[in-house]
Design a protein around this motif. Structure first.
Motif, mmCIF file in Angstrom:
data_model
loop_
_atom_site.group_PDB
_atom_site.id
_atom_site.type_symbol
_atom_site.label_atom_id
_atom_site.label_comp_id
_atom_site.label_asym_id
_atom_site.label_seq_id
_atom_site.Cartn_x
_atom_site.Cartn_y
_atom_site.Cartn_z
ATOM 1 N N GLY A 29 24.330 -75.316 5.100
ATOM 2 C CA GLY A 29 25.479 -75.879 4.034
ATOM 3 C C GLY A 29 26.901 -75.663 4.931
ATOM 4 N N VAL A 30 28.035 -75.646 4.506
ATOM 5 C CA VAL A 30 29.253 -75.582 5.298
ATOM 6 C C VAL A 30 29.171 -73.652 5.580
ATOM 7 C CG1 VAL A 30 31.780 -75.628 5.405
ATOM 8 C CG2 VAL A 30 30.143 -77.432 4.825
ATOM 9 N N LEU A 31 29.953 -73.327 5.865
ATOM 10 C CA LEU A 31 29.548 -72.016 6.447
ATOM 11 C C LEU A 31 31.594 -71.844 6.366
ATOM 12 C CD1 LEU A 31 29.645 -68.483 6.557
ATOM 13 C CD2 LEU A 31 29.800 -69.149 8.909
ATOM 14 N N TYR A 32 32.122 -72.000 4.526
ATOM 15 C CA TYR A 32 33.577 -72.232 5.054
ATOM 16 C C TYR A 32 34.610 -71.043 4.712
ATOM 17 C CZ TYR A 32 32.297 -70.779 0.241
ATOM 18 O OH TYR A 32 32.692 -70.624 -1.127
ATOM 19 N N SER A 33 33.782 -69.874 4.423
ATOM 20 C CA SER A 33 34.523 -68.709 4.545
ATOM 21 C C SER A 33 34.102 -67.508 4.797
ATOM 22 C CB SER A 33 35.628 -68.243 2.976
ATOM 23 O OG SER A 33 36.650 -67.038 3.574
ATOM 24 N N LYS A 52 31.780 -51.737 2.332
ATOM 25 C CA LYS A 52 31.599 -51.775 3.942
ATOM 26 C C LYS A 52 30.737 -52.510 4.386
ATOM 27 C CE LYS A 52 32.920 -47.166 4.494
ATOM 28 N NZ LYS A 52 32.290 -45.530 3.794
ATOM 29 N N GLN A 53 30.849 -53.995 3.706
ATOM 30 C CA GLN A 53 30.185 -55.517 3.883
ATOM 31 C C GLN A 53 31.181 -56.839 4.465
ATOM 32 O OE1 GLN A 53 28.884 -56.650 -0.105
ATOM 33 N NE2 GLN A 53 27.760 -54.997 -0.505
ATOM 34 N N VAL A 54 30.276 -57.605 5.335
ATOM 35 C CA VAL A 54 31.122 -58.383 5.923
ATOM 36 C C VAL A 54 30.120 -59.426 4.817
ATOM 37 C CG1 VAL A 54 30.884 -60.542 7.658
ATOM 38 C CG2 VAL A 54 31.500 -58.031 7.737
ATOM 39 N N ARG A 55 30.891 -60.282 4.526
ATOM 40 C CA ARG A 55 30.303 -61.082 3.578
ATOM 41 C C ARG A 55 30.290 -63.208 4.423
ATOM 42 N NH1 ARG A 55 32.199 -59.403 -2.508
ATOM 43 N NH2 ARG A 55 30.275 -57.362 -2.143
ATOM 44 N N HIS A 56 29.444 -64.514 4.048
ATOM 45 C CA HIS A 56 29.699 -65.291 4.794
ATOM 46 C C HIS A 56 29.046 -65.977 3.529
ATOM 47 C CE1 HIS A 56 28.647 -64.755 9.518
ATOM 48 N NE2 HIS A 56 29.748 -63.872 8.468
ATOM 49 N N LEU A 57 29.860 -67.283 3.492
ATOM 50 C CA LEU A 57 30.159 -68.051 1.598
ATOM 51 C C LEU A 57 29.884 -69.541 2.275
ATOM 52 C CD1 LEU A 57 32.043 -65.147 1.023
ATOM 53 C CD2 LEU A 57 33.216 -66.688 0.086
ATOM 54 N N TYR A 58 28.934 -69.784 1.927
ATOM 55 C CA TYR A 58 28.638 -71.534 2.211
ATOM 56 C C TYR A 58 28.299 -72.286 1.035
ATOM 57 C CZ TYR A 58 25.704 -69.091 6.542
ATOM 58 O OH TYR A 58 25.685 -68.987 7.654
ATOM 59 N N LEU A 91 27.274 -72.392 -4.273
ATOM 60 C CA LEU A 91 27.684 -72.094 -3.256
ATOM 61 C C LEU A 91 26.960 -70.099 -2.925
ATOM 62 C CD1 LEU A 91 31.329 -72.211 -4.912
ATOM 63 C CD2 LEU A 91 30.233 -73.333 -3.131
ATOM 64 N N THR A 92 26.219 -69.962 -1.868
ATOM 65 C CA THR A 92 26.229 -68.843 -1.562
ATOM 66 C C THR A 92 26.413 -67.544 -0.513
ATOM 67 O OG1 THR A 92 24.235 -70.707 -1.469
ATOM 68 C CG2 THR A 92 23.883 -68.079 0.515
ATOM 69 N N MET A 93 26.878 -66.841 -1.936
ATOM 70 C CA MET A 93 27.351 -65.159 -0.185
ATOM 71 C C MET A 93 26.438 -64.579 0.158
ATOM 72 S SD MET A 93 30.945 -64.010 -1.574
ATOM 73 C CE MET A 93 29.739 -61.969 -3.085
ATOM 74 N N THR A 147 24.052 -63.401 -3.792
ATOM 75 C CA THR A 147 24.755 -63.576 -4.592
ATOM 76 C C THR A 147 25.110 -65.383 -4.441
ATOM 77 O OG1 THR A 147 27.159 -63.385 -4.182
ATOM 78 C CG2 THR A 147 25.761 -61.613 -5.748
ATOM 79 N N VAL A 148 24.465 -66.196 -5.759
ATOM 80 C CA VAL A 148 24.597 -67.357 -5.522
ATOM 81 C C VAL A 148 24.819 -67.751 -6.758
ATOM 82 C CG1 VAL A 148 23.603 -69.589 -5.633
ATOM 83 C CG2 VAL A 148 22.048 -67.308 -4.361
ATOM 84 N N MET A 149 25.963 -69.304 -7.545
ATOM 85 C CA MET A 149 26.089 -69.825 -8.270
ATOM 86 C C MET A 149 25.886 -71.482 -8.207
ATOM 87 S SD MET A 149 30.688 -69.276 -7.889
ATOM 88 C CE MET A 149 31.732 -70.058 -9.012
ATOM 89 N N GLU A 150 25.446 -72.175 -8.430
ATOM 90 C CA GLU A 150 24.785 -72.899 -8.919
ATOM 91 C C GLU A 150 25.478 -73.924 -10.088
ATOM 92 O OE1 GLU A 150 21.041 -73.401 -7.294
ATOM 93 O OE2 GLU A 150 21.010 -75.652 -8.439
ATOM 94 N N LYS A 151 26.056 -75.236 -9.993
ATOM 95 C CA LYS A 151 26.633 -75.807 -11.606
ATOM 96 C C LYS A 151 25.389 -76.882 -11.221
ATOM 97 C CE LYS A 151 30.750 -77.296 -11.091
ATOM 98 N NZ LYS A 151 31.908 -78.360 -11.248
ATOM 99 N N ARG A 152 24.980 -77.473 -12.774
ATOM 100 C CA ARG A 152 24.509 -79.256 -12.650
ATOM 101 C C ARG A 152 24.668 -78.965 -14.445
ATOM 102 N NH1 ARG A 152 21.022 -80.494 -8.981
ATOM 103 N NH2 ARG A 152 20.660 -78.388 -7.080
ATOM 104 N N PRO A 153 24.507 -80.296 -14.585
ATOM 105 C CA PRO A 153 24.819 -80.740 -16.053
ATOM 106 C C PRO A 153 23.692 -80.248 -17.172
ATOM 107 C CG PRO A 153 24.216 -82.631 -14.489
ATOM 108 C CD PRO A 153 24.090 -81.553 -13.620
#
Ligand code: HEC
Length: 180
Positions: free
Chosen positions: A42-46, A54-60, A82-84, A115-121
């Motif tokens: 996916g897109v590494l957007y932030s 004391k973490q570095v978080r990559h958001l996809y 969205l995956t962090m 951590t993950v958030m996902e949306k489905r109908p």
């Protein structure tokens, strides 16, 4: 009489247990979310530096249409994931995060969790209205990619809930402005 009392009491406690299931576990369906094994496609957007833990978080984000939607100011499409990824920051000999020339933390390769958030109908339809986040569901995963049994999923909904103007996403600005 004695029997009646204990019958009445057990009826009351049964009601409480059922109620608790609805409020603390039932509608928070982390189990619906499979670990997104392809998150890195996916897109590494932030990326976020977190001094507190004391973490570095990559958001996809995936699929890419999620980025298009955010740039257009629209809610993210059904099927968005969205995956962090939470990395341990590199620490100096005083235990403080090492900073690169641009002032950002330097990450190690050690993944602390996801951590993950996902949306489905329809995924949000059984979530109590006071914590419902549209059709989003949440899950936390351990480094071995299995669900974290200690995750308090109601807490995810509660903390993200006030961000309803940006589809419950904290990093909305990152989605909107990414050039990746
Ligand atoms: C106390 C508030 C709080 C709680 C509780 C919380 N989050 Fe978040 N979440 C944040 C913040 C703030 C960010 C932005 C990134 C950062 O600062 O680390 C974020 C970012 C995220 C993101 C990236 C998309 C976005 O919204 O920016 C995901 C995915 C996520 N959280 C999932 C979860 C899951 C799953 C849980 C429950 C296990 C959870 N969150 C619990 C505050 C919270």
């Amino acid at each position: 009489m004695k029997m009646l009392t204990s019958f009445a009491l057990s009826a009351v406690s049964a009601t409480i247990v059922t109620g608790a299931a609805v409020w603390s576990g039932h509608a928070q369906r982390g189990d619906l979310i499979a670990f997104p094994t392809d998150y890195a496609k996916g897109v590494l957007y932030s990326t976020v530096d977190r001094a507190d833990n004391k973490q570095v978080r990559h958001l996809y984000a995936s699929p890419r249409t999620a980025i298009d939607a955010a740039k257009a100011g629209k809610p993210l499409p059904d099927g968005t994931v969205l995956t962090m990824v939470q990395f341990a920051a590199q620490l100096d000999d005083k235990g403080e995060p090492v900073k690169s020339a641009d002032g950002r933390f330097v990450r190690t390769d050690k993944i602390v969790g996801y951590t993950v958030m996902e949306k489905r109908p329809g995924w949000g339809k059984d979530v109590p209205e006071d914590i419902r986040n549209g059709d989003w569901q949440y899950q936390a995963f351990l480094p071995d990619r299995t669900p974290n049994p200690k995750a308090a999923l109601a807490g995810c909904f509660k903390c993200h809930k006030p961000l309803d103007k940006q589809d419950f996403v904290f990093s909305w600005e990152g989605l909107r402005t990414t050039t990746n």
